[in-house]
Design a protein around this motif. Structure first.
Motif, PDB file in Angstrom:
ATOM      1  N   ILE A 120       0.368  -1.134   0.065  1.00 44.77           N
ATOM      2  CA  ILE A 120      -0.190   0.228   0.454  1.00 44.77           C
ATOM      3  C   ILE A 120       1.021   1.450   0.097  1.00 44.77           C
ATOM      4  N   ALA A 121       1.484   2.208  -1.408  1.00 43.43           N
ATOM      5  CA  ALA A 121       1.993   3.145  -0.893  1.00 43.43           C
ATOM      6  C   ALA A 121       1.125   4.451  -1.143  1.00 43.43           C
ATOM      7  N   ASP A 122       0.886   4.497   0.396  1.00 40.91           N
ATOM      8  CA  ASP A 122       0.213   5.831   0.512  1.00 40.91           C
ATOM      9  C   ASP A 122       1.138   6.465   1.090  1.00 40.91           C
ATOM     10  N   ALA A 123       1.629   8.081   0.727  1.00 42.12           N
ATOM     11  CA  ALA A 123       2.731   9.058   0.432  1.00 42.12           C
ATOM     12  C   ALA A 123       2.534   9.640   1.888  1.00 42.12           C
ATOM     13  N   GLU A 124       0.984   9.981   1.787  1.00 42.72           N
ATOM     14  CA  GLU A 124       0.594  10.868   3.558  1.00 42.72           C
ATOM     15  C   GLU A 124       1.555  10.250   4.931  1.00 42.72           C
ATOM     16  N   LEU A 125       0.773   8.622   4.873  1.00 42.60           N
ATOM     17  CA  LEU A 125       1.554   7.510   5.885  1.00 42.60           C
ATOM     18  C   LEU A 125       2.888   7.578   6.085  1.00 42.60           C
ATOM     19  N   ILE A 126       3.552   7.519   4.703  1.00 45.00           N
ATOM     20  CA  ILE A 126       5.141   7.548   4.460  1.00 45.00           C
ATOM     21  C   ILE A 126       5.705   8.553   5.164  1.00 45.00           C
ATOM     22  N   ALA A 127       4.955   9.677   4.599  1.00 45.64           N
ATOM     23  CA  ALA A 127       6.007  10.602   5.197  1.00 45.64           C
ATOM     24  C   ALA A 127       5.686  11.105   6.510  1.00 45.64           C
ATOM     25  N   ALA A 128       5.267  10.107   6.899  1.00 44.45           N
ATOM     26  CA  ALA A 128       4.774  10.814   8.108  1.00 44.45           C
ATOM     27  C   ALA A 128       5.825   9.941   9.631  1.00 44.45           C
ATOM     28  N   ALA A 129       6.132   8.781   8.863  1.00 45.32           N
ATOM     29  CA  ALA A 129       6.929   7.812   9.491  1.00 45.32           C
ATOM     30  C   ALA A 129       8.383   8.326   9.750  1.00 45.32           C
ATOM     31  N   GLU A 130       9.202   8.156  10.728  1.00 47.64           N
ATOM     32  CA  GLU A 130      10.858   8.403  10.689  1.00 47.64           C
ATOM     33  C   GLU A 130      11.468   7.584   9.704  1.00 47.64           C
ATOM     34  N   TYR A 131      11.983   6.265   9.448  1.00 48.86           N
ATOM     35  CA  TYR A 131      11.745   5.904   8.303  1.00 48.86           C
ATOM     36  C   TYR A 131      11.040   4.719   8.411  1.00 48.86           C
ATOM     37  N   ILE A 132      11.126   3.993   6.929  1.00 53.98           N
ATOM     38  CA  ILE A 132      10.199   2.423   6.616  1.00 53.98           C
ATOM     39  C   ILE A 132      11.264   1.338   6.465  1.00 53.98           C
ATOM     40  N   ILE A 133      10.768   0.022   7.224  1.00 49.73           N
ATOM     41  CA  ILE A 133      11.155  -0.841   6.922  1.00 49.73           C
ATOM     42  C   ILE A 133       9.997  -1.699   5.608  1.00 49.73           C
ATOM     43  N   CYS A 134      10.256  -2.099   4.800  1.00 50.59           N
ATOM     44  CA  CYS A 134       9.727  -2.665   3.897  1.00 50.59           C
ATOM     45  C   CYS A 134      10.250  -4.146   4.137  1.00 50.59           C
ATOM     46  N   ASP A 135       9.312  -5.394   3.953  1.00 50.95           N
ATOM     47  CA  ASP A 135       9.724  -6.491   4.171  1.00 50.95           C
ATOM     48  C   ASP A 135       9.177  -7.483   2.721  1.00 50.95           C
ATOM     49  N   VAL A 136       9.923  -7.634   1.663  1.00 54.66           N
ATOM     50  CA  VAL A 136      10.076  -8.069   0.699  1.00 54.66           C
ATOM     51  C   VAL A 136       9.422  -9.270   0.418  1.00 54.66           C
ATOM     52  N   LYS A 137       7.989  -9.440   0.179  1.00 54.19           N
ATOM     53  CA  LYS A 137       7.364 -11.086   0.247  1.00 54.19           C
ATOM     54  C   LYS A 137       7.973 -11.873  -0.909  1.00 54.19           C
ATOM     55  N   ASN A 138       9.078 -12.454  -0.835  1.00 50.57           N
ATOM     56  CA  ASN A 138       9.022 -12.834  -2.733  1.00 50.57           C
ATOM     57  C   ASN A 138       9.479 -14.444  -2.520  1.00 50.57           C
ATOM     58  N   GLN A 139       8.525 -15.078  -1.177  1.00 51.47           N
ATOM     59  CA  GLN A 139       8.975 -16.938  -1.436  1.00 51.47           C
ATOM     60  C   GLN A 139       8.057 -17.367  -1.730  1.00 51.47           C
TER      61      GLN A 139
END
Length: 237
Positions: A120-139
């Motif tokens: 979910i690429a929500d710009a408002e929430l991404i901008a609100a966080a200090e940083y993002i940890i994105c877990d890539v689910k490629n299993q």
């Protein structure tokens, strides 16, 4: 220490309250420094290696922003070099609540990062966080296009991002899978790097408790050499 066990609750109607499964204090792996982790209830994925299946099917407990923040602030003296991590489940499913919690904690000088599955690429929430940890689910799926979309928004915002990847032998440790992950990593401004997490079966008791079979029960756990190989591949060594 955990609080807020699953319980039936009404649907979320806005940012003033949300639904969480539990709070864990003292984590050293869910972001930088010592952290309080808030596990949100609900997820838009059903990953077969999920270590938090209790967050997938229970509605969680209805919790107000103020009540949650007050509980977190009990641990503030221990968070000088860390902060709070919103995890799950999937925090982006409760955007308004997550933003309200982040803003309330900011008033007390407590930084917040978000762990997400990157769907979910929500710009408002991404901008609100200090940083993002994105877990890539490629299993189970080699299509990483959703992560391209998510990370492109992060790029545009100049967001700090760390990628994580649960390395599962025979599932996503092939050269083809690692090459696709390397391409994703190099195509975006992943300022905080990429971190491989070894697949473990520490969650078996959780699956037994909710009377579910762990889909990866017969899959081997990742060893240190598996992680080292993946790290060297990504770095081009």
């Amino acid at each position: 220490m955990k609080e807020y066990k699953n319980a039936p609750s009404e649907q979320n109607s806005g940012g003033e309250f949300g639904y969480i499964d539990s709070i864990y204090s003292g984590s050293g792996v869910d972001g930088k420094g010592l952290r309080v982790v808030v596990f949100f209830s609900g997820c838009n994925l059903r990953c077969p290696f999920c270590h938090n299946p209790e967050t997938l099917f229970g509605q969680g407990t209805r919790t107000g922003v103020s009540a949650l923040v007050q509980k977190i602030l009990r641990y503030k003296p221990y968070l000088k070099r860390g902060g709070v991590t919103l995890s799950g489940g999937e925090p982006f499913l409760q955007k308004d609540f997550a933003i309200a919690v982040i803003r309330a904690l900011a008033e007390h000088g407590v930084p917040v990062c978000i762990e997400t599955n990157g769907q979910i690429a929500d710009a408002e929430l991404i901008a609100a966080a200090e940083y993002i940890i994105c877990d890539v689910k490629n299993q189970e799926n080699a299509d990483l296009s959703a992560y391209d979309a998510f990370l492109s928004v992060c790029d545009a915002l100049g967001a700090r991002v760390e990628l994580t990847n649960v390395l599962v032998p025979s599932k996503n440790d092939s050269e083809a899978a690692l090459f696709a992950l390397q391409k994703l990593y190099r195509s975006h401004r992943v300022s905080e790097g990429i971190r491989f997490l070894p697949f473990r079966k520490l969650c078996l008791e959780k699956y037994e408790k909710i009377k579910m079979q762990f889909p990866y029960f017969d899959v081997n756990e990742a060893e240190e050499e598996d992680i080292l190989y993946a790290e060297k591949y990504i770095s081009g060594i």
